[in-house]
Design a protein around this motif. Structure first.
Motif, mmCIF file in Angstrom:
data_model
loop_
_atom_site.group_PDB
_atom_site.id
_atom_site.type_symbol
_atom_site.label_atom_id
_atom_site.label_comp_id
_atom_site.label_asym_id
_atom_site.label_seq_id
_atom_site.Cartn_x
_atom_site.Cartn_y
_atom_site.Cartn_z
ATOM 1 N N ALA A 304 12.445 -4.159 -3.274
ATOM 2 C CA ALA A 304 13.546 -4.925 -3.863
ATOM 3 C C ALA A 304 14.832 -4.167 -3.602
ATOM 4 O O ALA A 304 14.853 -2.933 -3.659
ATOM 5 C CB ALA A 304 13.333 -5.107 -5.361
ATOM 6 N N PHE A 305 15.873 -4.876 -3.294
ATOM 7 C CA PHE A 305 17.172 -4.264 -2.976
ATOM 8 C C PHE A 305 17.044 -3.275 -1.815
ATOM 9 O O PHE A 305 17.659 -2.210 -1.794
ATOM 10 C CB PHE A 305 17.771 -3.566 -4.210
ATOM 11 N N GLY A 306 16.156 -3.624 -0.849
ATOM 12 C CA GLY A 306 16.061 -2.853 0.381
ATOM 13 C C GLY A 306 15.211 -1.599 0.314
ATOM 14 O O GLY A 306 15.200 -0.808 1.265
ATOM 15 N N ALA A 307 14.475 -1.391 -0.778
ATOM 16 C CA ALA A 307 13.655 -0.177 -0.897
ATOM 17 C C ALA A 307 12.504 -0.438 -1.857
ATOM 18 O O ALA A 307 12.562 -1.352 -2.682
ATOM 19 C CB ALA A 307 14.516 0.988 -1.388
ATOM 20 N N PRO A 308 11.441 0.367 -1.786
ATOM 21 C CA PRO A 308 10.339 0.207 -2.758
ATOM 22 C C PRO A 308 10.851 0.376 -4.181
ATOM 23 O O PRO A 308 11.771 1.164 -4.439
ATOM 24 C CB PRO A 308 9.380 1.333 -2.380
#
Length: 432
Positions: A304-308
């Motif tokens: 989420a939001f570009g990262a785990p």
């Protein structure tokens, strides 16, 4: 160190040293893991969705002697050997201790779902001990062998509509017939796990006047008994545990089925509660472990939001808070299990009764925290009855089933302090 998702295994199973477990316990754990995974864990979700454990599963566990570990340690060695049970997996019955029992309880709920495990275990675990401890030799020899061999099933029947945690308020009556050969039982029992398929119930009834002094425990025949009617109660979780409403209308029970003596019912029940509540504490804490470790695994792969998710400080904060509660609770419960195995029954009842009530209550609190943590981190998936969050959604519906049965949380918290205060007063008086 074993490559486990954090919080997924008890510390001693992740390579940490422990003073509690020896080579016998380690071998027993491996045996339990293999047998229970194959015969229960891998099917548990399907069975819970279907609302029933298949016929034959109880018999399969019984044939392997894998229902016997539900009894409190030390096991009833004399009776077990009399019916041909000398060993359970790699453990001789005389060597089976409280740690073996705790390992079994923890392994049987590794699915995270209480319903499938309870469908097999609850009745035997809590209905049999009163017979073993207090029944006459004649009554024991008449029914205990068939129960131990899985030919007959039993449950514990205490709760009523107006008497759950308030055992002293039980209204079901057992009055002697004019001929004196029978008790005539009338009343209702509610929320009785495994009642639907039980041949007998170790039932708390009122044989005397009001209050705790009027209570007795009676072995009441259920299946096929005239005057007994049973129906399933729909509950939020544990769909396949067989939660039952029992109606008793002039049920004739031989006077020989009295367990112990009239008026001793409260004492018998309170003694039984120690085993029940510690078992619940082990089971529920393991369920919390399943919820939290499942959430941890999800956060490592969900982006989420570009990262785990695990990269988010707020996520790590939630996992840390719940993890601290979980591991503290597990260490506390382990210490109780160890103490139970090294104190006499009388010492354990006196010294640990209040504390096991507190451990049972705290287990429900920890499950609530770990379940909420998992559901929030799963987001919409944790609120959905299928898909990635199915297990977490189901566990969330079992939280109340952990905090109410076996003594509701608020009653347990109060009981624990009253018992501790009472023990303190006794100690002071003894030292005057």
């Amino acid at each position: 160190m074993a490559d486990h998702i954090p919080f997924s295994e008890a510390p001693w199973l992740s390579g940490s040293p422990s003073p509690y477990y020896n080579d016998s316990h380690k071998e027993w754990q491996r045996y339990c893991r293999d047998f229970i995974t194959e015969n229960l864990t891998k099917h548990a979700m399907q069975w819970e969705n279907e609302g029933a454990v298949p016929e034959g599963t109880y018999e399969k566990f019984s044939a392997a002697n894998m229902l016997i570990p539900n009894l409190p340690a030390p096991l009833p060695v004399e009776y077990l050997k009399k019916v041909g049970i000398h060993q359970i997996g790699p453990v001789k019955v005389e060597a089976f201790d409280s740690c073996h029992g705790s390992i079994y309880v923890s392994e049987i709920i590794r699915s995270g779902l209480n319903g499938p495990a309870s469908s097999l275990c609850t009745g035997l675990a809590y209905g049999t001990p009163p017979l073993l401890k207090f029944a006459s030799k004649e009554l024991q020899e008449r029914v205990v062998p068939d129960i131990l061999l899985g030919k007959k099933r039993i449950c514990i029947a205490i709760s009523e509509v107006e008497a759950g945690s308030d055992v002293a308020n039980i209204q079901t009556t057992a009055k002697k017939s004019e001929c004196g050969r029978f008790y005539i039982v009338n009343g209702v029992k509610k929320w009785i796990t495994n009642g639907l398929w039980s041949d007998f119930a170790s039932m708390c009834v009122r044989t005397g006047g009001p209050g705790a002094g009027g209570l007795s425990v009676l072995l009441v025949p259920l299946k096929g008994q005239k005057g007994v009617s049973m129906r399933r109660i729909p509950v939020s979780g544990q769909k396949c545990a067989g939660t039952t409403f029992i109606e008793l209308d002039d049920v004739r029970v031989p006077v020989e089925n009295l367990i112990g003596r009239e008026g001793e019912g409260m004492k018998q029940i309170m003694t039984n509660f120690n085993h029940e509540r510690l078992t619940i504490a082990v089971k529920v804490t393991t369920q919390a472990r399943v919820a939290l470790s499942t959430a941890f695994g999800y956060c490592m792969k969900r982006e989420a939001f570009g990262a785990p998710l695990i990269n988010q400080p707020v996520v790590r904060h939630r996992l840390a808070k719940a993890g601290a509660l979980l591991e503290s609770q597990w260490s506390w419960v382990e210490s109780f299990v160890y103490q139970m195995g090294r104190l006499s029954e009388e010492e354990a009842d006196a010294r640990l009764g209040g504390l096991t009530a507190l451990a049972k209550a705290q287990a429900g609190i920890v499950l609530n925290e770990c379940s909420q943590c998992a559901q929030l981190l799963f987001g919409g998936n944790g609120y959905t009855q299928t898909g990635q969050g199915e297990l977490i959604e189901k566990i969330s519906r079992e939280v109340a089933g952990a905090r109410i049965p076996g003594g509701s949380e608020d009653v347990m918290l109060d009981l624990s302090v009253r018992q501790l205060y009472k023990n303190y007063q006794r100690s002071v008086k003894a030292n005057l």
